[in-house]
Scaffold this motif. Structure first.
Motif, PDB file in Angstrom:
ATOM      1  N   HIS A 149       0.845  -1.344  -0.063  1.00 25.62           N
ATOM      2  CA  HIS A 149       0.079   0.033  -0.020  1.00 25.62           C
ATOM      3  C   HIS A 149       0.768   1.175  -0.017  1.00 25.62           C
ATOM      4  N   SER A 150       2.108   1.083   0.238  1.00 26.37           N
ATOM      5  CA  SER A 150       2.901   2.087   0.329  1.00 26.37           C
ATOM      6  C   SER A 150       3.516   2.447  -1.090  1.00 26.37           C
ATOM      7  N   ASP A 151       3.683   1.473  -2.090  1.00 24.18           N
ATOM      8  CA  ASP A 151       3.831   1.863  -3.387  1.00 24.18           C
ATOM      9  C   ASP A 151       2.504   1.713  -4.442  1.00 24.18           C
ATOM     10  N   TYR A 152       1.855   2.460  -3.869  1.00 27.69           N
ATOM     11  CA  TYR A 152       0.378   2.451  -4.540  1.00 27.69           C
ATOM     12  C   TYR A 152       0.287   2.881  -6.223  1.00 27.69           C
ATOM     13  N   GLY A 153       1.146   3.727  -6.429  1.00 23.76           N
ATOM     14  CA  GLY A 153       1.348   3.996  -7.755  1.00 23.76           C
ATOM     15  C   GLY A 153       2.448   4.996  -7.894  1.00 23.76           C
ATOM     16  N   TYR A 154       2.529   5.358  -9.246  1.00 20.04           N
ATOM     17  CA  TYR A 154       3.546   6.295  -9.615  1.00 20.04           C
ATOM     18  C   TYR A 154       3.151   7.719  -9.889  1.00 20.04           C
ATOM     19  N   ARG A 155       4.034   8.467  -9.551  1.00 13.46           N
ATOM     20  CA  ARG A 155       3.633  10.265  -9.893  1.00 13.46           C
ATOM     21  C   ARG A 155       4.673  10.290 -10.918  1.00 13.46           C
ATOM     22  N   ILE A 156       4.573  10.765 -12.040  1.00 17.62           N
ATOM     23  CA  ILE A 156       5.611  11.056 -13.351  1.00 17.62           C
ATOM     24  C   ILE A 156       5.498  12.425 -13.331  1.00 17.62           C
ATOM     25  N   TYR A 157       6.725  13.210 -13.099  1.00 19.35           N
ATOM     26  CA  TYR A 157       6.908  14.557 -13.355  1.00 19.35           C
ATOM     27  C   TYR A 157       7.716  14.734 -14.644  1.00 19.35           C
ATOM     28  N   TYR A 158       7.339  15.785 -15.241  1.00 20.51           N
ATOM     29  CA  TYR A 158       7.756  15.929 -16.622  1.00 20.51           C
ATOM     30  C   TYR A 158       7.901  17.615 -17.213  1.00 20.51           C
ATOM     31  N   GLY A 159       8.709  17.823 -18.151  1.00 20.40           N
ATOM     32  CA  GLY A 159       8.865  18.954 -18.601  1.00 20.40           C
ATOM     33  C   GLY A 159       9.488  19.060 -19.987  1.00 20.40           C
ATOM     34  N   LEU A 160       9.209  19.924 -20.743  1.00 21.64           N
ATOM     35  CA  LEU A 160       9.988  19.983 -22.082  1.00 21.64           C
ATOM     36  C   LEU A 160      11.100  21.098 -22.468  1.00 21.64           C
ATOM     37  N   LEU A 161      11.827  20.735 -22.924  1.00 27.41           N
ATOM     38  CA  LEU A 161      13.239  21.408 -23.063  1.00 27.41           C
ATOM     39  C   LEU A 161      13.334  21.884 -24.792  1.00 27.41           C
ATOM     40  N   PRO A 162      12.920  22.812 -25.096  1.00 30.80           N
ATOM     41  CA  PRO A 162      13.005  22.996 -26.711  1.00 30.80           C
ATOM     42  C   PRO A 162      14.534  23.343 -26.746  1.00 30.80           C
ATOM     43  N   PRO A 163      15.083  22.991 -28.322  1.00 30.40           N
ATOM     44  CA  PRO A 163      16.393  23.303 -28.370  1.00 30.40           C
ATOM     45  C   PRO A 163      16.825  24.842 -28.101  1.00 30.40           C
ATOM     46  N   GLY A 164      18.092  24.959 -27.334  1.00 25.37           N
ATOM     47  CA  GLY A 164      18.147  26.267 -26.977  1.00 25.37           C
ATOM     48  C   GLY A 164      17.746  26.799 -25.719  1.00 25.37           C
ATOM     49  N   GLN A 206       3.978  19.494 -32.891  1.00 29.45           N
ATOM     50  CA  GLN A 206       5.123  20.704 -32.932  1.00 29.45           C
ATOM     51  C   GLN A 206       6.060  20.400 -31.792  1.00 29.45           C
ATOM     52  N   ASP A 207       5.870  19.285 -30.866  1.00 26.56           N
ATOM     53  CA  ASP A 207       6.978  19.186 -29.794  1.00 26.56           C
ATOM     54  C   ASP A 207       8.042  18.242 -30.214  1.00 26.56           C
ATOM     55  N   SER A 208       7.785  17.529 -31.626  1.00 27.03           N
ATOM     56  CA  SER A 208       8.908  16.729 -31.922  1.00 27.03           C
ATOM     57  C   SER A 208      10.086  17.409 -32.125  1.00 27.03           C
ATOM     58  N   GLY A 209      11.209  16.703 -31.401  1.00 25.06           N
ATOM     59  CA  GLY A 209      12.805  17.319 -31.613  1.00 25.06           C
ATOM     60  C   GLY A 209      13.091  17.929 -30.130  1.00 25.06           C
ATOM     61  N   LYS A 210      11.778  18.369 -29.408  1.00 24.75           N
ATOM     62  CA  LYS A 210      12.157  18.756 -28.093  1.00 24.75           C
ATOM     63  C   LYS A 210      12.586  17.685 -27.123  1.00 24.75           C
ATOM     64  N   THR A 211      13.229  18.114 -25.989  1.00 24.92           N
ATOM     65  CA  THR A 211      13.824  16.987 -25.156  1.00 24.92           C
ATOM     66  C   THR A 211      12.732  16.940 -23.983  1.00 24.92           C
ATOM     67  N   ALA A 212      12.217  15.828 -23.564  1.00 29.33           N
ATOM     68  CA  ALA A 212      11.385  15.537 -22.581  1.00 29.33           C
ATOM     69  C   ALA A 212      12.142  15.016 -21.253  1.00 29.33           C
ATOM     70  N   TYR A 213      12.139  15.859 -20.049  1.00 31.10           N
ATOM     71  CA  TYR A 213      12.838  15.426 -19.042  1.00 31.10           C
ATOM     72  C   TYR A 213      11.694  14.891 -18.089  1.00 31.10           C
ATOM     73  N   PHE A 214      12.273  13.620 -17.152  1.00 31.13           N
ATOM     74  CA  PHE A 214      11.151  12.928 -16.393  1.00 31.13           C
ATOM     75  C   PHE A 214      12.018  12.696 -15.040  1.00 31.13           C
ATOM     76  N   SER A 215      10.979  12.679 -13.955  1.00 34.28           N
ATOM     77  CA  SER A 215      11.603  12.195 -12.685  1.00 34.28           C
ATOM     78  C   SER A 215      10.199  11.413 -12.136  1.00 34.28           C
ATOM     79  N   VAL A 216      10.322  10.210 -11.620  1.00 40.06           N
ATOM     80  CA  VAL A 216       9.238   9.565 -11.020  1.00 40.06           C
ATOM     81  C   VAL A 216       9.304   9.070  -9.705  1.00 40.06           C
ATOM     82  N   ARG A 217       8.327   9.431  -8.913  1.00 40.44           N
ATOM     83  CA  ARG A 217       7.985   9.067  -7.591  1.00 40.44           C
ATOM     84  C   ARG A 217       7.085   8.036  -7.366  1.00 40.44           C
ATOM     85  N   PHE A 218       7.217   7.232  -6.314  1.00 41.28           N
ATOM     86  CA  PHE A 218       6.163   6.257  -5.778  1.00 41.28           C
ATOM     87  C   PHE A 218       5.271   7.257  -4.772  1.00 41.28           C
TER      88      PHE A 218
END
Length: 237
Positions: A149-164, A206-218
């Motif tokens: 019950h502690s690891d009930y699910g995943y919270r996925i954090y993300y953000g997009l970085l355009p070139p430059g 239009q997001d193709s080519g951007k870099t997606a950054y992620f981090s996950v927490r239980f």
């Protein structure tokens, strides 16, 4: 048979429990517990029918008819026993000692505490299609697992970085794009929760080519997060 956890899976054990109930109830308990005499009679009748059907369904005499009759008899008995438990075997008016005398386990009045997660989560990335990334979520190798019950699910954090890096307008707009590469999870502006082992991200074309950054927490069932997992990134195809 589809039985609740408290109801024995074995037919002889189920019969034994029903017979225990009859013994307890008929020692002047039925009236005190508000159980109508007709219900007591119905329980006895169904238990007798199940016992008869079981005796006729032994290996030497078993056939398709006896199997079906036995299944039907025990389903009927199970239904009546569930009815008794849900309507008459309740605290209050019964005491815990009454529940124990019926061969049942009283409910634990103290809920089991659910601690926040201590384990770290991470993900591997696959590329199923244009402007799509799929995260395959898992426990970080070597991180000790938590209670279920502690690891009930995943919270996925993300953000997009355009070139430059994003412009000020893009960084403060609805997408809140990143000005620079994310180093820690709390730099990521968006999140979503999932209990699935994988999660699809279908970004705008239009997001193709951007870099997606992620981090996950239980997260546990109360929404309390565990420690940040590693930050990772992938270029959106």
């Amino acid at each position: 048979m589809n039985m609740k956890d408290w109801l024995p899976h074995g037919r002889e054990e189920q019969l034994n429990l029903s017979q225990l109930w009859q013994t307890v109830i008929t020692t002047a308990k039925a009236a005190a517990w508000g159980i109508p005499a007709a219900e007591v009679t119905a329980l006895k009748t169904l238990a007798t029918a199940a016992e008869t059907a079981l005796a006729a369904n032994q290996p030497a005499t078993r056939n398709k008819v006896t199997v079906a009759q036995c299944e039907a008899a025990f389903q009927a008995l199970a239904g009546k026993m569930r009815f008794f438990k849900n309507h008459y075997f309740l605290i209050p008016p019964l005491a815990e000692s009454d529940i124990v005398s019926l061969g049942l386990k009283p409910k634990d009045a103290k809920p089991t505490p659910i601690p926040p997660p201590a384990a770290q989560a991470a993900a591997e990335v696959s590329y199923p299609g244009a402007h799509q990334l799929k995260l395959h979520l898992h426990l970080v190798p070597g991180s000790p697992p938590d209670p279920r019950h502690s690891d009930y699910g995943y919270r996925i954090y993300y953000g997009l970085l355009p070139p430059g890096g994003a412009s000020v307008e893009a960084a403060t707009g609805p997408k809140r794009e990143l000005l620079k590469a994310a180093v820690t999870g709390d730099e990521l502006p968006h999140s979503r929760f999932t209990r699935r082992p994988s999660e699809m991200f279908d970004f705008a074309q239009q997001d193709s080519g951007k870099t997606a950054y992620f981090s996950v927490r239980f997260e546990n069932a109360k929404g309390e997060p565990g420690p940040w997992g590693p930050v990772f990134h992938a270029v959106i195809p």
